[in-house]
Design a protein around this motif. Structure first.
Motif, PDB file in Angstrom:
ATOM      1  N   TYR A  84      -5.214  33.269   9.538  1.00 23.57           N
ATOM      2  CA  TYR A  84      -4.443  32.627   8.756  1.00 23.57           C
ATOM      3  C   TYR A  84      -4.532  32.911   7.317  1.00 23.57           C
ATOM      4  N   ASP A 112      -3.190  26.343  -4.028  1.00 19.99           N
ATOM      5  CA  ASP A 112      -2.409  25.441  -4.747  1.00 19.99           C
ATOM      6  C   ASP A 112      -3.167  25.055  -6.153  1.00 19.99           C
ATOM      7  N   THR A 121      -3.048  25.867   0.799  1.00 19.74           N
ATOM      8  CA  THR A 121      -2.164  25.559   1.935  1.00 19.74           C
ATOM      9  C   THR A 121      -2.195  26.636   3.082  1.00 19.74           C
ATOM     10  N   THR A 137      -0.808  29.162   5.592  1.00 25.48           N
ATOM     11  CA  THR A 137       0.260  29.854   5.915  1.00 25.48           C
ATOM     12  C   THR A 137       0.056  31.016   7.011  1.00 25.48           C
ATOM     13  N   THR A 141       4.526  32.523   5.679  1.00 26.05           N
ATOM     14  CA  THR A 141       5.275  31.128   5.979  1.00 26.05           C
ATOM     15  C   THR A 141       4.436  30.037   6.307  1.00 26.05           C
ATOM     16  N   SER A 142       4.889  28.972   6.028  1.00 22.56           N
ATOM     17  CA  SER A 142       4.250  27.884   6.311  1.00 22.56           C
ATOM     18  C   SER A 142       4.012  27.543   7.775  1.00 22.56           C
ATOM     19  N   THR A 143       2.947  26.810   8.189  1.00 20.82           N
ATOM     20  CA  THR A 143       2.862  26.537   9.509  1.00 20.82           C
ATOM     21  C   THR A 143       2.754  24.939   9.836  1.00 20.82           C
ATOM     22  N   CYS A 198      -0.725  23.100   9.604  1.00 19.20           N
ATOM     23  CA  CYS A 198      -1.361  22.872   8.247  1.00 19.20           C
ATOM     24  C   CYS A 198      -1.236  21.478   8.006  1.00 19.20           C
ATOM     25  N   THR A 229       0.763  20.882   4.726  1.00 21.73           N
ATOM     26  CA  THR A 229       2.328  21.301   5.077  1.00 21.73           C
ATOM     27  C   THR A 229       2.840  20.134   6.001  1.00 21.73           C
ATOM     28  N   ARG A 242       3.909  17.506   3.636  1.00 18.87           N
ATOM     29  CA  ARG A 242       4.962  17.948   2.781  1.00 18.87           C
ATOM     30  C   ARG A 242       6.128  17.869   3.125  1.00 18.87           C
ATOM     31  N   ASN A 243       6.259  18.319   4.627  1.00 24.90           N
ATOM     32  CA  ASN A 243       7.421  18.162   5.211  1.00 24.90           C
ATOM     33  C   ASN A 243       7.977  16.666   5.547  1.00 24.90           C
TER      34      ASN A 243
END
Length: 886
Positions: A510, A515, A533, A535, A539-541, A544, A547, A550-551
């Motif tokens: 990874y 940040d 973070t 990734t 791209t984000s996973t 995480c 993440t 955040r989602n």
């Protein structure tokens, strides 16, 4: 400039240089604060036009910065509410903070409705040096005309003036200007002719009393007597010329400056006549009058810079664009004014007015923009760092000190407000990327860091980190790289002793992307810390932790919701000791010497070298350096147990702050010979340690009834999914040792209650502030916040109201079956982690209330591996094992 040469001296100068605010306006008295819209702090628009400005870049930036200072959600409604609250609790402290770093204010107090504002001298209490006056000549002329009218109402009843009246008005004005020239409290004059008739001022002709009389008669006829304003172009220009002549005629070698509003203003201005270039002939006519062109001349900044560069008596003020223009625009304005204009001709101001927030937004934004623009000039080799420091000190302090003859001492460092600007995450040109990175380097140098710690929080809620020497950080940033480190993909599937959970492969990598918005000092001197973070291939996973939260927040934003979240950190302090028999370090629980909740005698030994309460001074100092403002500290119930209350913040920042604080407490305690543990139940017969989560919800709903319904659905969803949530908030087998009845721990039943500390979900003050009591320090806060918010969103989706359950006012464990039925209390919380995981899997399969099945699968796999590993331990072995790791 060589890439290894830092900008620490320059950025320290920018942060610490006091500011002479060469143009501002007084603050409103408290009783008039609500007469004016707070939205005007970042816009000159009025009425319906102002209503659209929450969608402007300047307003959004102002909202983020004020939210950061206030410790509230990044939402204008929350910011307004927080400001209203602070106005009612400690307005002087807030005003003092907002005006922090300002040496003195030069105040134009000629605004309409003078009874609504404080006198200029009142502001002295918030500045290091006494404030001074700027006389607005239009207000002076209007006052004298109205006074003349009041003294001779019969003669002037029909607005028919005689030459005698005109001469008296002119004489009174001239005497007043000459008096102001002599008055040490007055340091300059100002004209707003830009608003009245434009800046295209005609050349002055010999005094024509008849023309002045007729022009004044026209003005009087077109105005009401109470709200009289000079409007006739000839009259306005006439008084401007009188003022310039008075300044010219003054024998003193120091001429008091004459300020002119140019450019940026409200819609009273005729925009095409507000460019400072219109003043060129006037400037030539009065070469002995120092003329200050205000407000950056925006949008004609280059014209203003040209005039200041080519006329010895012209100075350029770059105020008001902070905060009325976007950051990109501010960068451009500072670059434009420096294109041809010597920095010794440039002044700075806030144009602060009415609200203290206008001052702080102007100063923090200016310091930030100066860092990026001036830092770029140094990096490009255009000026040296020493020259750059001189530029900063001149523009912020020296130029105004000299021009206005303030005779202040050389500037000494100040403690100015600071708001971190988020760094950009996109790439453009190399020069643009370098500008983005300069503030990060500056922050690291300001922190005097030798090491950068990059943290992530894994599925066992273990804090893991990589330490990078700061020179390596600078090297990578200098190469225009997004700073990151590589970690094994197994890192999101490891147990506490580095054994991978079943199904977690040892292959693959990874990227841990830094940040920079999380950058803070500590936890020890010479170290800076931030979160990364995780990734994969850029791209984000969903695996995480950050993440996943955040989602959830993005889903909530789509539904018109935002949040404030705050945590209470409970921990038990132990003394480090050495077991002579095996020479291994052990941790000894402190004896119970009357330790109890909020008991003051527990703090009696504060200051004794070997006491933990004494270590709290160092903890507080370290938290201050990290810019973490705790709200409270007090003893808790169990021996050696304490609690730290953290402020309400947006959820991601709240989780980051929680983990930063724990690192600092743990590190400082260790240096004092102590060990802190988050074990949920270190004493079988005493209260356990929790990590209570406080949550407030804000919604875009304008109707109070609609907002209330949304709150009810949101908290109903949390209660509906509470059994599944427990798998994440009580994430370890030992967590369930704390889940007992009648210990103020949230009990064992699914219910809620208003201010009921025996209920797992407690309604606090207001309609949207609730507390989740069933969470301990072994929970990953990102996962916990994600699960709680996701459950609440599902409650809104399904229409599950918290009122489906009754408001439990007592101890649920002591209710009769009939009372429980009346409150619809029927479900118990899971008795152990295994049962909680089954509830999580079942509810996820049924409702998909968590967005990622992949996360649930990985989480359950890791937790089952923890259960299997700890199953072979005795109770005491398990207790010791947890204390060693948490």
């Amino acid at each position: 400039m060589p890439p290894h040469e830092g900008l620490d001296r320059l950025y320290k100068a920018i942060d610490k240089c006091p500011i002479i605010d060469n143009h501002a306006h007084p603050l409103l008295r408290p009783e008039y604060l609500n007469k004016y819209p707070l939205l005007s702090i970042a816009s000159e628009a009025h009425g319906d036009a102002l209503a659209e400005h929450p969608n402007s870049l300047p307003h959004l930036r102002a909202t983020r910065q004020l939210a950061s200072m206030l410790g509230c959600n990044d939402n204008w409604a929350h910011v307004e509410a927080s400001i209203q609250q602070i106005r009612s609790t400690d307005p002087e402290a807030w005003t003092r903070k907002c005006l922090g770093g300002i040496e003195t204010l030069l105040l134009d107090d000629g605004l309409d409705n003078p009874e609504q504002i404080y006198e200029y001298s009142w502001h002295d209490q918030f500045t290091r040096s006494k404030c001074k006056r700027i006389v607005r000549i239009e207000a002076l002329a209007e006052f004298l005309i109205k006074r003349r009218y009041a003294e001779h109402p019969g003669t002037m009843r029909d607005c028919s003036l005689t030459a005698w009246h005109v001469e008296k008005i002119i004489d009174a004005f001239t005497q007043a200007v000459h008096g102001a020239v002599q008055d040490p409290e007055v340091v300059g004059f100002k004209s707003i002719i830009c608003y009245r008739s434009g800046l295209d001022i005609s050349q002055f002709c010999e005094l024509d009393t008849t023309r002045v009389r007729k022009a004044l008669e026209t003005d009087l006829l077109e105005n009401t007597k109470k709200r009289y304003k000079l409007r006739n172009p000839f009259v306005n220009q006439f008084f401007v010329h009188l003022t310039a002549q008075a300044i010219t005629d003054e024998e003193s070698p120091h001429k008091k400056p004459f300020q002119f509003h140019t450019g940026l203003g409200d819609n009273d201005i005729t925009l095409t006549r507000s460019s400072p270039s219109h003043l060129q002939e006037f400037i030539r006519d009065y070469p002995k009058v120092p003329i200050v062109l205000l407000h950056s001349g925006y949008p004609w900044t280059r014209e203003m810079g040209y005039l200041a560069a080519h006329y010895a008596n012209v100075y350029a003020d770059i105020g008001e664009v902070f905060p009325m223009v976007s950051r990109h625009g501010q960068d451009a304005i500072l670059r434009q004014i420096l294109e041809v204009c010597p920095w010794t001709k440039i002044l700075w101001s806030t144009d602060g007015h009415w609200f203290p927030e206008t001052y702080v937004l102007a100063t923090v934004q200016a310091r930030s923009v100066f860092k990026s623009v001036i830092g770029e000039l140094v990096h490009a080799g255009d000026i040296s760092q020493t020259q750059a420091i001189q530029l900063v000190e001149d523009m912020f302090f020296n130029n105004s000190n000299k021009l206005y003859n303030l005779q202040l001492q050389d500037p000494t460092p100040v403690d100015a407000p600071f708001v971190t600007e988020p760094s950009a995450t996109f790439k453009k040109s190399a020069a643009d990327a370098q500008r983005v990175q300069v503030p990060i380097i500056a922050q690291l140098r300001t922190l005097d860091a030798k090491w950068l710690r990059i943290y992530w929080h894994d599925y066992t809620s273990s804090s893991r980190c990589r330490l990078v020497p700061i020179k390596e950080v600078y090297r990578k940033l200098g190469q225009d790289e997004n700073f990151s480190v590589s970690i094994t993909k197994a890192s999101l599937g490891l147990l506490q002793m580095d054994m991978a959970a079943p199904g977690v492969a040892p292959t693959g990598m990874y990227t841990l992307q830094v940040d920079w918005t999380t950058l803070r000092a500590g936890p020890v001197k010479g170290h800076a810390s931030c979160f990364g973070t995780i990734t994969e291939d850029g791209t984000s996973t969903p695996l995480c932790p950050r993440t996943s939260l955040r989602n959830a927040l993005e889903r909530a934003a789509d539904m018109g919701l935002s949040f404030l979240m705050g945590f209470e950190i409970e921990f038990v302090v132990m003394k480090r000791t050495t077991d002579a028999s095996n020479e291994q370090e052990k941790y000894q629980l402190l004896p119970n010497d009357g330790h109890a909740w909020s008991m003051s005698r527990v703090l009696a030994d504060w200051g004794r070298e070997s006491s933990f309460s004494s270590a709290m001074d160092d903890i507080l100092e370290a938290l201050d350096l990290a810019e973490i403002n705790i709200e409270m500290f007090h003893p808790e119930s169990a021996p050696g147990q304490y609690e730290i209350v953290l402020p309400a913040l947006p959820p991601m920042e709240a989780c980051d702050t929680l983990l930063h604080t724990r690192q600092i407490v743990e590190s400082v305690a260790a240096r004092h010979g102590f060990r802190v543990t988050l074990h949920p139940k270190p004493f079988r017969q005493a209260c356990g340690s929790a990590c209570h989560m406080h949550l407030s919800v804000a919604t875009r709903e304008t109707s109070k009834a609609d907002a209330q319904e949304k709150y009810d659905f949101f908290y109903g969803g949390i209660l509906d999914h509470l059994r599944a949530i427990l798998a994440i908030t009580y994430p370890n087998p030992v967590s369930y040792e704390r889940m007992v009845d009648s210990f103020w721990a949230g009990g064992r039943w699914v219910t809620w209650g208003t201010q009921n500390k025996e209920a797992p979900l407690r309604k606090c003050d207001g309609e949207s502030h609730w507390e989740l009591k069933v969470m301990d320090g072994l929970a990953n806060p990102y996962f916990a916040a994600m699960a709680v918010i996701s459950a609440g969103l599902d409650g809104i989706r399904t229409g599950t109201s918290v009122k489906s359950w009754g408001d439990c006012s007592g101890d649920p464990a002591k209710l009769t079956p009939q009372e429980m039925a009346e409150l619809r209390i029927s479900k118990m919380l899971p008795a152990d982690l295994g049962e909680a995981l089954r509830a999580l899997e079942e509810e996820q399969e049924k409702s998909k209330f968590l967005a990622s099945n992949e996360f649930v699968e990985r989480y359950v796999r890791v937790k089952k591996a923890e259960i299997d590993f700890m199953a072979g331990m005795s109770a005491e072995e398990r207790r010791t094992w947890i204390i060693e790791r948490y």
